[in-house]
Design a protein around this motif. Structure first.
Motif, PDB file in Angstrom:
ATOM      1  N   ALA A 177       0.832  -1.214   0.000  1.00 33.03           N
ATOM      2  CA  ALA A 177       0.000   0.000   0.000  1.00 33.03           C
ATOM      3  C   ALA A 177       0.863   1.260   0.000  1.00 33.03           C
ATOM      4  O   ALA A 177       0.926   2.014   0.966  1.00 33.03           O
ATOM      5  N   LEU A 178       1.536   1.490  -1.111  1.00 29.46           N
ATOM      6  CA  LEU A 178       2.400   2.664  -1.249  1.00 29.46           C
ATOM      7  C   LEU A 178       2.476   2.999  -2.731  1.00 29.46           C
ATOM      8  O   LEU A 178       2.669   2.096  -3.560  1.00 29.46           O
ATOM      9  N   GLY A 179       2.326   4.271  -3.061  1.00 30.59           N
ATOM     10  CA  GLY A 179       2.373   4.639  -4.473  1.00 30.59           C
ATOM     11  C   GLY A 179       2.867   6.052  -4.672  1.00 30.59           C
ATOM     12  O   GLY A 179       3.310   6.700  -3.728  1.00 30.59           O
ATOM     13  N   TYR A 180       2.744   6.509  -5.904  1.00 32.28           N
ATOM     14  CA  TYR A 180       3.288   7.854  -6.165  1.00 32.28           C
ATOM     15  C   TYR A 180       2.494   8.949  -5.474  1.00 32.28           C
ATOM     16  O   TYR A 180       3.015  10.035  -5.247  1.00 32.28           O
ATOM     17  N   ALA A 181       1.232   8.680  -5.099  1.00 31.82           N
ATOM     18  CA  ALA A 181       0.497   9.667  -4.298  1.00 31.82           C
ATOM     19  C   ALA A 181       1.123   9.837  -2.916  1.00 31.82           C
ATOM     20  O   ALA A 181       0.850  10.816  -2.220  1.00 31.82           O
ATOM     21  N   ASP A 182       1.943   8.896  -2.516  1.00 31.15           N
ATOM     22  CA  ASP A 182       2.662   8.974  -1.240  1.00 31.15           C
ATOM     23  C   ASP A 182       4.084   9.469  -1.435  1.00 31.15           C
ATOM     24  O   ASP A 182       4.917   9.355  -0.534  1.00 31.15           O
ATOM     25  N   GLY A 183       4.365   9.979  -2.621  1.00 27.18           N
ATOM     26  CA  GLY A 183       5.708  10.460  -2.899  1.00 27.18           C
ATOM     27  C   GLY A 183       6.674   9.342  -3.255  1.00 27.18           C
ATOM     28  O   GLY A 183       7.877   9.582  -3.369  1.00 27.18           O
ATOM     29  N   TYR A 184       6.162   8.128  -3.390  1.00 25.37           N
ATOM     30  CA  TYR A 184       7.029   7.049  -3.857  1.00 25.37           C
ATOM     31  C   TYR A 184       7.058   7.170  -5.373  1.00 25.37           C
ATOM     32  O   TYR A 184       6.150   6.692  -6.078  1.00 25.37           O
ATOM     33  N   ALA A 185       8.091   7.838  -5.860  1.00 25.02           N
ATOM     34  CA  ALA A 185       8.104   8.370  -7.228  1.00 25.02           C
ATOM     35  C   ALA A 185       7.825   7.293  -8.269  1.00 25.02           C
ATOM     36  O   ALA A 185       8.303   6.158  -8.161  1.00 25.02           O
ATOM     37  N   ARG A 186       7.067   7.660  -9.281  1.00 23.57           N
ATOM     38  CA  ARG A 186       6.772   6.725 -10.368  1.00 23.57           C
ATOM     39  C   ARG A 186       8.060   6.297 -11.063  1.00 23.57           C
ATOM     40  O   ARG A 186       8.135   5.196 -11.621  1.00 23.57           O
ATOM     41  N   SER A 187       9.074   7.165 -10.983  1.00 27.09           N
ATOM     42  CA  SER A 187      10.361   6.801 -11.588  1.00 27.09           C
ATOM     43  C   SER A 187      11.095   5.717 -10.796  1.00 27.09           C
ATOM     44  O   SER A 187      12.158   5.250 -11.217  1.00 27.09           O
ATOM     45  N   LEU A 188      10.534   5.286  -9.664  1.00 24.82           N
ATOM     46  CA  LEU A 188      11.094   4.127  -8.961  1.00 24.82           C
ATOM     47  C   LEU A 188      10.530   2.815  -9.515  1.00 24.82           C
ATOM     48  O   LEU A 188      10.889   1.732  -9.044  1.00 24.82           O
ATOM     49  N   THR A 225      10.221  16.305   0.373  1.00 22.94           N
ATOM     50  CA  THR A 225       9.088  17.248   0.410  1.00 22.94           C
ATOM     51  C   THR A 225       7.881  16.694  -0.332  1.00 22.94           C
ATOM     52  O   THR A 225       6.783  17.213  -0.182  1.00 22.94           O
ATOM     53  N   GLY A 226       8.060  15.611  -1.096  1.00 23.54           N
ATOM     54  CA  GLY A 226       6.941  15.038  -1.835  1.00 23.54           C
ATOM     55  C   GLY A 226       6.219  13.918  -1.100  1.00 23.54           C
ATOM     56  O   GLY A 226       5.349  13.267  -1.685  1.00 23.54           O
ATOM     57  N   LEU A 227       6.550  13.678   0.161  1.00 22.34           N
ATOM     58  CA  LEU A 227       6.075  12.452   0.803  1.00 22.34           C
ATOM     59  C   LEU A 227       4.558  12.316   0.964  1.00 22.34           C
ATOM     60  O   LEU A 227       4.066  11.221   1.142  1.00 22.34           O
ATOM     61  N   GLY A 228       3.827  13.390   0.933  1.00 19.64           N
ATOM     62  CA  GLY A 228       2.371  13.227   0.911  1.00 19.64           C
ATOM     63  C   GLY A 228       1.752  13.056   2.289  1.00 19.64           C
ATOM     64  O   GLY A 228       2.443  13.072   3.317  1.00 19.64           O
ATOM     65  N   HIS A 229       0.465  12.865   2.308  1.00 16.80           N
ATOM     66  CA  HIS A 229      -0.329  13.014   3.538  1.00 16.80           C
ATOM     67  C   HIS A 229      -0.980  11.731   4.008  1.00 16.80           C
ATOM     68  O   HIS A 229      -1.862  11.756   4.850  1.00 16.80           O
ATOM     69  N   ARG A 230      -0.579  10.599   3.453  1.00 20.74           N
ATOM     70  CA  ARG A 230      -1.267   9.356   3.824  1.00 20.74           C
ATOM     71  C   ARG A 230      -0.447   8.466   4.739  1.00 20.74           C
ATOM     72  O   ARG A 230      -0.727   7.280   4.848  1.00 20.74           O
ATOM     73  N   TYR A 231       0.560   9.047   5.370  1.00 19.96           N
ATOM     74  CA  TYR A 231       1.360   8.249   6.299  1.00 19.96           C
ATOM     75  C   TYR A 231       0.855   8.410   7.724  1.00 19.96           C
ATOM     76  O   TYR A 231       0.509   9.525   8.144  1.00 19.96           O
ATOM     77  N   ALA A 232       0.858   7.324   8.466  1.00 16.73           N
ATOM     78  CA  ALA A 232       0.815   7.443   9.919  1.00 16.73           C
ATOM     79  C   ALA A 232       2.213   7.917  10.306  1.00 16.73           C
ATOM     80  O   ALA A 232       3.206   7.262   9.985  1.00 16.73           O
ATOM     81  N   ARG A 233       2.296   9.075  10.924  1.00 12.10           N
ATOM     82  CA  ARG A 233       3.599   9.643  11.235  1.00 12.10           C
ATOM     83  C   ARG A 233       3.980   9.284  12.668  1.00 12.10           C
ATOM     84  O   ARG A 233       3.226   9.528  13.599  1.00 12.10           O
ATOM     85  N   ILE A 234       5.133   8.699  12.794  1.00 17.01           N
ATOM     86  CA  ILE A 234       5.595   8.253  14.104  1.00 17.01           C
ATOM     87  C   ILE A 234       6.899   8.995  14.410  1.00 17.01           C
ATOM     88  O   ILE A 234       7.847   8.938  13.631  1.00 17.01           O
ATOM     89  N   TYR A 235       6.905   9.700  15.547  1.00 18.72           N
ATOM     90  CA  TYR A 235       8.096  10.475  15.938  1.00 18.72           C
ATOM     91  C   TYR A 235       8.726   9.822  17.140  1.00 18.72           C
ATOM     92  O   TYR A 235       8.036   9.458  18.086  1.00 18.72           O
ATOM     93  N   ARG A 236      10.035   9.605  17.050  1.00 18.71           N
ATOM     94  CA  ARG A 236      10.715   9.095  18.239  1.00 18.71           C
ATOM     95  C   ARG A 236      12.152   9.561  18.307  1.00 18.71           C
ATOM     96  O   ARG A 236      12.621  10.254  17.453  1.00 18.71           O
TER      97      ARG A 236
END
Ligand SMILES: *Cc1c(COP(=O)(O)O)cnc(C)c1O
Length: 345
Positions: free
Chosen positions: A261-272, A334-345
């Motif tokens: 469940a990861l794609g270019y909408a998550d900043g995982y570039a289509r060029s990958l 900066t392209g990572l997008g808004h669909r991540y559960a963000r975990i800070y530690r």
């Protein structure tokens, strides 16, 4: 509780602070400021600000007034500077803000001078982006302006051999002698490694804090961002079958895929597509076929067993991923997008 997300962005704020200390120590007597624009290079401006301020950072840089307004309450001795300066219709917001503008044009200077308030000023020394020309800066335009920090910005800091670096440094040093300001600031992350005569009084560190580029001594920085995503389905593909949009991957052998469940909408570039990878234990699972908007398939044929519902660690070494994607490290973050559960530690 909000519904769960199927991708995770883990931000190591201790690594962020370690990286900041590397630049602070390399900058000698200069204070070490932090660029947290663009939501802290995609990783969270509020969290970056709080971690860096707790570590002793006292200068933060954003691009927009809205970015300054979105920051959490910070100690009174922390300076937030807005790199785009203040346009005419932003003056009310600027005057209501604790942040100060980095004035970039004669029109901005003339408007701000009327307020009698302190500010920063950007002079252009060769980037030809924002900033006053040397002629404007020395024309009397700045007379009566209360300048806290005089800035300029390097065009080629990541290339230590580029002759424009010394040209810009010399131009800035000349201007700094003639323009009264409490502090002078030239170096971004790459600028710190160019030598002590680039440090002036304050550095403005961005990408290096987030693990991009290299440390001033050329060594690696600590990785700050990790991404992982859920395996939605495993599938076995016979030799000769293709995978994904455009059928750009054709299995040469019976192939086991993990569809994640990861794609270019998550900043995982289509060029990958066919060039990125995931890490499973010690083994590498390459992307099979095109990265789609929401989904990417990884070839796990040679990897240790994976189950549906598992989380896959996506290879996100910035230098390697930028190379594989044909993008800059700045764009990846900066392209990572808004669909991540963000975990800070
Ligand atoms: C973004 C920015 C920085 C930080 O640059 P890095 O290359 O990320 O360290 C410094 N100064 C200015 C004016 C900037 O716009």
């Amino acid at each position: 509780m909000s519904p769960p997300l199927s991708a995770r962005l883990t931000v190591d704020t201790a690594a962020l602070v370690r990286n900041w200390r590397v630049f602070r120590d390399a900058g000698g007597a200069a204070e070490c400021g932090a660029a947290i624009k663009a939501d802290g290079y995609g990783l969270g401006a509020a969290e970056a600000a709080l971690a860096l301020v707790a570590a002793g950072c006292r200068d933060l840089f954003v691009a927009h007034w809205a970015e300054a307004a979105a920051l959490p309450t910070l100690p009174g001795d922390v300076r937030v500077a807005v790199l785009h300066g203040a346009c005419a219709d932003e003056m009310p917001a600027a005057l209501a803000s604790r942040a100060v503008p980095v004035l970039v044009s004669p029109a901005q200077v003339r408007a701000w001078r009327e307020t009698g308030r302190a500010c920063d000023v950007m002079v252009d020394t060769g980037l030809n982006r924002l900033g006053l020309s040397a002629d404007d800066a020395l024309s009397g335009l700045l007379d009566g302006l209360q300048i806290d920090t005089l800035h300029s910005h390097l065009a080629c800091a990541e290339d230590a051999t580029h002759p424009l670096n010394q040209t810009q440094r010399a131009r800035f040093a000349t201007l700094a002698k003639q323009i009264p300001a409490r502090r002078c600031s030239l170096a971004n992350s790459g600028g710190v490694g160019l030598g002590a005569d680039f440090h002036f009084d304050l550095t403005r560190i961005g990408i290096g804090l987030y693990g991009g580029g290299v440390a001033p001594d050329g060594t690696r920085l600590s990785a700050v961002a990790r991404i992982s995503a859920r395996v939605l389905q495993l599938r076995d593909v016979p030799a000769g079958d293709s995978v994904g949009y455009g059928a750009t991957f054709v299995a040469r052998r019976p192939t086991r895929l993990a569809v994640v469940a990861l794609g270019y909408a998550d900043g995982y570039a289509r060029s990958l597509s066919n060039s990125g990878s995931a890490r499973i234990g010690g083994s590498v699972a390459p992307v099979a076929g095109r990265v789609a908007m929401d989904l990417t398939a990884f070839d796990i044929t040679d990897a240790p067993p994976v189950a549906e519902g598992d989380w896959l660690d996506i290879e996100f070494d910035l230098a390697a991923t930028a190379r594989a994607a044909g993008r800059s490290e700045y764009e990846l973050l900066t392209g990572l997008g808004h669909r991540y559960a963000r975990i800070y530690r």
